[in-house]
Enzyme design. Structure first.
Site, mmCIF file in Angstrom:
data_model
loop_
_atom_site.group_PDB
_atom_site.id
_atom_site.type_symbol
_atom_site.label_atom_id
_atom_site.label_comp_id
_atom_site.label_asym_id
_atom_site.label_seq_id
_atom_site.Cartn_x
_atom_site.Cartn_y
_atom_site.Cartn_z
ATOM 1 N N HIS A 185 36.719 68.701 81.766
ATOM 2 C CA HIS A 185 35.946 69.216 82.902
ATOM 3 C C HIS A 185 36.886 69.730 83.993
ATOM 4 O O HIS A 185 36.685 70.827 84.529
ATOM 5 C CB HIS A 185 35.056 68.092 83.443
ATOM 6 C CG HIS A 185 34.292 68.441 84.683
ATOM 7 N ND1 HIS A 185 32.955 68.755 84.679
ATOM 8 C CD2 HIS A 185 34.681 68.516 85.987
ATOM 9 C CE1 HIS A 185 32.544 69.013 85.910
ATOM 10 N NE2 HIS A 185 33.582 68.872 86.720
ATOM 11 N N GLU A 186 37.922 68.959 84.313
ATOM 12 C CA GLU A 186 38.854 69.369 85.359
ATOM 13 C C GLU A 186 39.694 70.571 84.923
ATOM 14 O O GLU A 186 40.008 71.445 85.735
ATOM 15 C CB GLU A 186 39.764 68.192 85.749
ATOM 16 C CG GLU A 186 39.022 66.990 86.323
ATOM 17 C CD GLU A 186 38.102 67.366 87.477
ATOM 18 O OE1 GLU A 186 38.442 68.299 88.237
ATOM 19 O OE2 GLU A 186 37.029 66.751 87.615
ATOM 20 N N HIS A 189 37.899 73.744 85.648
ATOM 21 C CA HIS A 189 38.042 74.226 87.024
ATOM 22 C C HIS A 189 39.335 75.024 87.190
ATOM 23 O O HIS A 189 39.374 76.024 87.909
ATOM 24 C CB HIS A 189 38.034 73.043 88.000
ATOM 25 C CG HIS A 189 36.683 72.432 88.208
ATOM 26 N ND1 HIS A 189 35.581 73.179 88.530
ATOM 27 C CD2 HIS A 189 36.259 71.135 88.138
ATOM 28 C CE1 HIS A 189 34.521 72.376 88.670
ATOM 29 N NE2 HIS A 189 34.914 71.138 88.426
ATOM 30 N N GLU A 274 29.984 73.322 88.754
ATOM 31 C CA GLU A 274 29.957 72.024 88.072
ATOM 32 C C GLU A 274 29.219 72.139 86.740
ATOM 33 O O GLU A 274 29.644 71.562 85.737
ATOM 34 C CB GLU A 274 29.284 70.968 88.964
ATOM 35 C CG GLU A 274 30.093 70.573 90.191
ATOM 36 C CD GLU A 274 31.478 70.060 89.840
ATOM 37 O OE1 GLU A 274 31.607 69.275 88.879
ATOM 38 O OE2 GLU A 274 32.440 70.446 90.525
#
Length: 651
Positions: A185-186, A189, A274
């Site tokens: 997930h990070e 980003h 997100e």
């Protein structure tokens, strides 16, 4: 495909939907700034009307003319735009000092690459896997030791200065699959440019906030403005003061409303990013239960236990995996979507129920489950089978343990890179390189190179290039003089035979390009070309031609690979370049020009390169080198389809 036992999801569609919504909201953000400027113009017109006009030399009040209003509108528009621009620039520069600055502000400490702590070791392994999967340099990893809840963030202006940070609870309360989902997930980003987008939005918000601050400053100081008691001042002084007061009040109102509207839009953009990061996490790991399970645990922890307490976390709340507050924010200003909605997008069968659990019991349960999976008390560097984690964990698992350990030490990481540059085929060149090292290296570094070189010679090319990626965060711990000395050593080895081959060229791009940017010796590329001009097309065709010749033996296969690339970028009226006109020097010249492409065109160009090397359904070693090299040269992550293909080949 997702793993068996999970609900299938169209994460590509989720990504497209999130990106589309983001574009609309960024447009709305810009419109809010324009409306703010227009509102200030309106305030100036109102103030001019309220004042009644100007006083001429005979003491008469002369109403403003249309030309006066026009002139005032132009000046006000320019000044307001300048104020917002300067305010935005100031904040953007302040936030653009790199991810390490943000991590340290949060009270996080960097994890030593050579750590023996079980939880830290596991986290580093997962970060390494995700870096290999996404094709970005391995970022430094930080931990917020005093934060016991589950959370994480990525910070930095670009992949070159990005860091990944997690809370201590994130390391200790998640299973390996869940931790992998959070790290993926990070990484999303980082790859999707969310950090740069966040910084720009925060900068624009600060610019609008300056309008509010100017209004409050005028109101505070209005009491001290003298307007005397002369006849002229009596005649129009009251009107001027009233006009100034109305104008200042208007600035406060406009600045407040503009800032609030910007906050609402920023929160909306953050929520869409997100969703995008959640979908990308599934794409990277092929396991919805990973990120989904982590979000479920966050929902099950008591609000006060999942809060992040670092004071600096408030300003960077939108960067975190989940809401940093223990209380629920209003929907319009919430930077994260509701947990239930996030989970149902990746796990449609989720019933919305979060079983409550304490941190202590959760940790006991996690470690019991992990121990059962391992069948042992302590986790090794790579505890699970390659079949479960895919090719990237398989590459890590196949690495020589001594070489992997070497990538984690400051001297040994330098020695690893230098030993990798030693020529494997030409004995004379190899001997020259050894002599150069012996003459120029310190005794400590020479001993490390001498010790590690036999193992480097036995390692596969793919393993060595992966080790180079793992060594980069370690090399960032050098001082600038140390790096400059190391850089000179690399260049000496590369030029020992008077020429640069493909392997040396790519190693140079992977290490020197990245570290030059980190140490401020080279600026990060900010390509602005948004369309394929004839000259840019020609440079791209040169690269496509070289790739077609590299991986195919027959003329028919070469033509087919080249056409696959050209079709991907929809080039018309172009011809294949002869092999003799596609040497490495010509390729380097092409890359220097193609580095001016915008990020979206670079991504499309990389996809075309991948289509070229995969046209025959197989990928040979030289093609692997080229794809990794082009990615490094342009400073772009590997295309998603490349990772998909490599994973398919591994199974």
């Amino acid at each position: 495909m997702v793993r068996k036992g999970t609900v299938a999801m169209n994460f590509f569609q989720l990504q497209d939907d999130a990106r589309a919504r983001t574009r609309w909201m960024v447009g709305a953000f810009i419109v809010s700034a324009i409306l703010t400027i227009a509102a200030v113009d309106g305030l100036v017109f109102l103030a001019m009307s309220s004042s009644g006009g100007t006083v001429n030399q005979w003491g008469e009040v002369v109403p403003y003319q249309q030309a006066d209003y026009l002139f005032a509108g132009v000046v006000t528009t320019l000044v307001t735009a300048l104020v917002i621009g300067l305010g935005s620039l100031y904040k953007t520069v302040e936030l653009s000092h790199g991810g390490e600055t943000v991590a340290l502000a949060m009270g996080a400490k960097r994890i030593d690459p050579a750590t023996s702590d079980f939880a830290e070791r596991r986290l580093l392994n997962v970060v390494h896997e995700m870096a290999l999967a996404s094709g970005v340099p391995v970022p430094p990893v930080y931990v917020m030791e005093d934060e016991l809840g589950i959370n994480a963030f990525a910070a930095g202006f670009s992949p070159d200065d990005a860091v990944v940070a997690v809370t201590r609870g994130c390391m200790e309360l998640l299973t390996r699959d869940e931790l992998q989902g959070v790290v993926a997930h990070e990484f999303s980003h980082i790859l999707n440019g969310d950090m740069r987008l966040d910084i720009r939005m925060m900068g624009l918000l600060n610019g609008i906030l300056v309008i509010f601050l100017i209004g409050t400053y005028i109101l505070r100081n209005l009491y001290y403005v003298p307007y005397g008691s002369s006849r002229d001042n009596d005649r129009n002084g009251g009107g001027v003061i009233l006009a100034i007061m109305l104008f200042a009040l208007g600035l406060v109102v406009v600045g407040s409303l503009g800032w609030f509207l910007g906050q609402v839009i920023k929160a909306s953009v953050s929520r869409q990013r997100e969703f995008l990061a959640d979908a990308s996490a599934v794409q990277f790991t092929r396991n919805p239960e990973g990120i989904g399970g982590a979000l479920k645990k966050i929902g099950g922890i008591e609000a006060r236990e999942r809060a992040v307490h670092a004071p600096a976390a408030v300003e960077a709340s939108h960067m975190f995996l989940a809401n940093i507050s223990g209380s629920l924010a209003s929907y319009f200003l919430a930077t994260h979507p509701p947990l239930v909605e996030r989970i149902r997008r990746i796990l449609p069968d989720f019933d919305g129920h979060f079983p409550k659990v304490s941190l202590e019991k959760l940790q006991e349960k996690v470690w019991a489950e992990e121990a059962e999976k391992r069948g042992e008390k302590q986790e090794s560097s790579h505890p699970f089978s390659p079949e479960r984690l895919g090719i990237f964990a398989a590459i890590l698992a196949a690495m020589d343990p001594d070489l992997k350990m070497a990538s984690e030490g400051l001297f040994s990481a330098q020695a690893l890179i230098l030993a990798t540059l030693l020529d494997r085929k030409n004995a004379d060149v190899h001997q020259k390189q050894w002599a150069t090292l012996h003459e120029t290296l310190s005794s400590e570094l020479w001993a490390e190179v001498e010790k590690i070189s036999p193992q480097v010679e036995e390692a596969t090319e793919e393993s060595l290039f992966s080790l180079v990626d793992l060594a980069i965060p370690t090399l960032k711990q050098m001082s600038l003089p140390q790096y400059q000395d190391f850089r000179e050593q690399m260049i000496r080895l590369i030029l020992a035979d008077g020429e640069v081959d493909l392997r040396e060229y790519i190693l140079q791009m992977k290490v020197i390009r990245h570290l030059d940017i980190f140490y401020g010796l080279r600026k990060q590329s900010r390509g602005h070309a948004t369309q394929w001009t004839p000259s840019l097309r020609q440079e791209a065709v040169v690269v496509f031609s070289r790739l077609a010749y590299s991986g195919n033996e027959t003329e028919e296969a070469q033509r087919g690979a080249w056409e696959a690339a050209v079709k991907t970028v929809d080039f018309q009226d172009v011809t294949m370049v002869p092999a003799e006109r596609c040497d490495l020097r010509r390729m380097d010249a092409a890359f220097q020009i193609l580095d001016g492409l915008s990020a979206s065109l670079k991504q499309r160009f990389l996809e075309a390169c991948m289509a070229c090397v995969m046209a025959d359904g197989r990928v040979v070693e030289s093609e692997i080198l080229w794809i990794h090299g082009i990615s490094a040269v342009l400073g772009m992550p590997l295309p998603v389809e490349w990772n998909e293909k490599r994973l398919e080949e591994s199974t």
